[in-house]
Design a protein around this motif. Structure first.
Motif, PDB file in Angstrom:
ATOM      1  N   THR A  91     -58.195-108.566   7.710  1.00  0.00           N
ATOM      2  CA  THR A  91     -57.657-109.204   6.514  1.00  0.00           C
ATOM      3  C   THR A  91     -56.525-108.412   5.894  1.00  0.00           C
ATOM      4  OG1 THR A  91     -59.784-110.212   6.088  1.00  0.00           O
ATOM      5  CG2 THR A  91     -58.299-110.105   4.249  1.00  0.00           C
ATOM      6  N   VAL A  92     -56.564-107.108   5.990  1.00  0.00           N
ATOM      7  CA  VAL A  92     -55.544-106.306   5.317  1.00  0.00           C
ATOM      8  C   VAL A  92     -54.155-106.649   5.838  1.00  0.00           C
ATOM      9  CG1 VAL A  92     -55.655-104.286   6.844  1.00  0.00           C
ATOM     10  CG2 VAL A  92     -55.001-103.988   4.479  1.00  0.00           C
ATOM     11  N   GLY A  93     -54.036-106.955   7.106  1.00  0.00           N
ATOM     12  CA  GLY A  93     -52.732-107.301   7.654  1.00  0.00           C
ATOM     13  C   GLY A  93     -52.363-108.757   7.468  1.00  0.00           C
ATOM     14  N   LEU A  94     -53.365-109.632   7.440  1.00  0.00           N
ATOM     15  CA  LEU A  94     -53.084-111.060   7.379  1.00  0.00           C
ATOM     16  C   LEU A  94     -52.996-111.606   5.959  1.00  0.00           C
ATOM     17  CD1 LEU A  94     -55.468-112.208  10.242  1.00  0.00           C
ATOM     18  CD2 LEU A  94     -52.985-111.983  10.332  1.00  0.00           C
ATOM     19  N   VAL A  95     -53.872-111.142   5.080  1.00  0.00           N
ATOM     20  CA  VAL A  95     -53.947-111.699   3.725  1.00  0.00           C
ATOM     21  C   VAL A  95     -53.407-110.731   2.686  1.00  0.00           C
ATOM     22  CG1 VAL A  95     -55.500-112.676   1.994  1.00  0.00           C
ATOM     23  CG2 VAL A  95     -55.911-113.117   4.409  1.00  0.00           C
TER      24      VAL A  95
END
Length: 177
Positions: free
Chosen positions: A101-105
């Motif tokens: 999630t850290v990279g996508l959201v």
């Protein structure tokens, strides 16, 4: 103590997450269906159905994890067996989701998932297991303060200055450097 309130919070958060994940995947399936989108030639109806099915499956999984946390909160004792495995798997899922999630959201979603991860770990770790008073289950020997090497008191069958009890054969205990 913080055990029960944390377990209640984890139960509520996991049930809310179950609804959130289910609704999000259902919404994405509906969007794919109405847009009649295709990805690399895949059937849009299959993509829509699989998104909705995934939402139901993950929603039920997180609801089961919420039930496990609820049982911990109601009973006031550590989870065991199947329920412990369910909570451990929920912690692993949250850690892996946070990493993706850290990279996508973004960092906000990462922080939320890490908070839930920490609460689940707190729920798992704050309860003492039966018989585990000092972390030395099943080990023979003196407890802290009851005598042992280096404190001037010798346990039965232990020669002064040697590292352990005498072997059963009656000979001297081996000394390791």
């Amino acid at each position: 103590m913080v055990r029960r309130p944390v377990a209640w919070i984890v139960a509520v958060v996991l049930v809310l997450e179950a609804f959130g994940i289910g609704l999000l995947n259902w919404f994405l399936g509906t969007v794919v269906d109405r847009q009649n989108m295709s990805l690399a030639g895949l059937d849009p109806d299959a993509m829509s159905a699989s998104s909705k099915a995934g939402g139901i499956v993950f929603g039920l999984y997180f609801a089961l994890c919420g039930v496990a946390a609820l049982l911990v909160a109601v009973r006031g004792r550590a989870p065991s067996g199947f329920w412990r495995i369910v909570l451990i798997s929920a912690a692993v899922v949250h850690a892996v989701l946070a990493a993706f999630t850290v990279g996508l959201v973004g960092w906000g979603a990462f922080a939320f998932l890490m908070v839930v991860f920490g609460l689940i770990l707190l729920t798992l770790m704050t309860y003492d297991r039966p018989g585990a008073t000092d972390g030395r289950q099943g080990q023979a020997g003196p407890r802290p303060g009851e005598g042992g090497p280096g404190d001037g008191k010798s346990a039965p069958g232990e020669a002064a200055g040697q590292g352990g009890p005498a072997p059963e054969s009656g000979g001297p205990a081996p000394v390791t450097p």
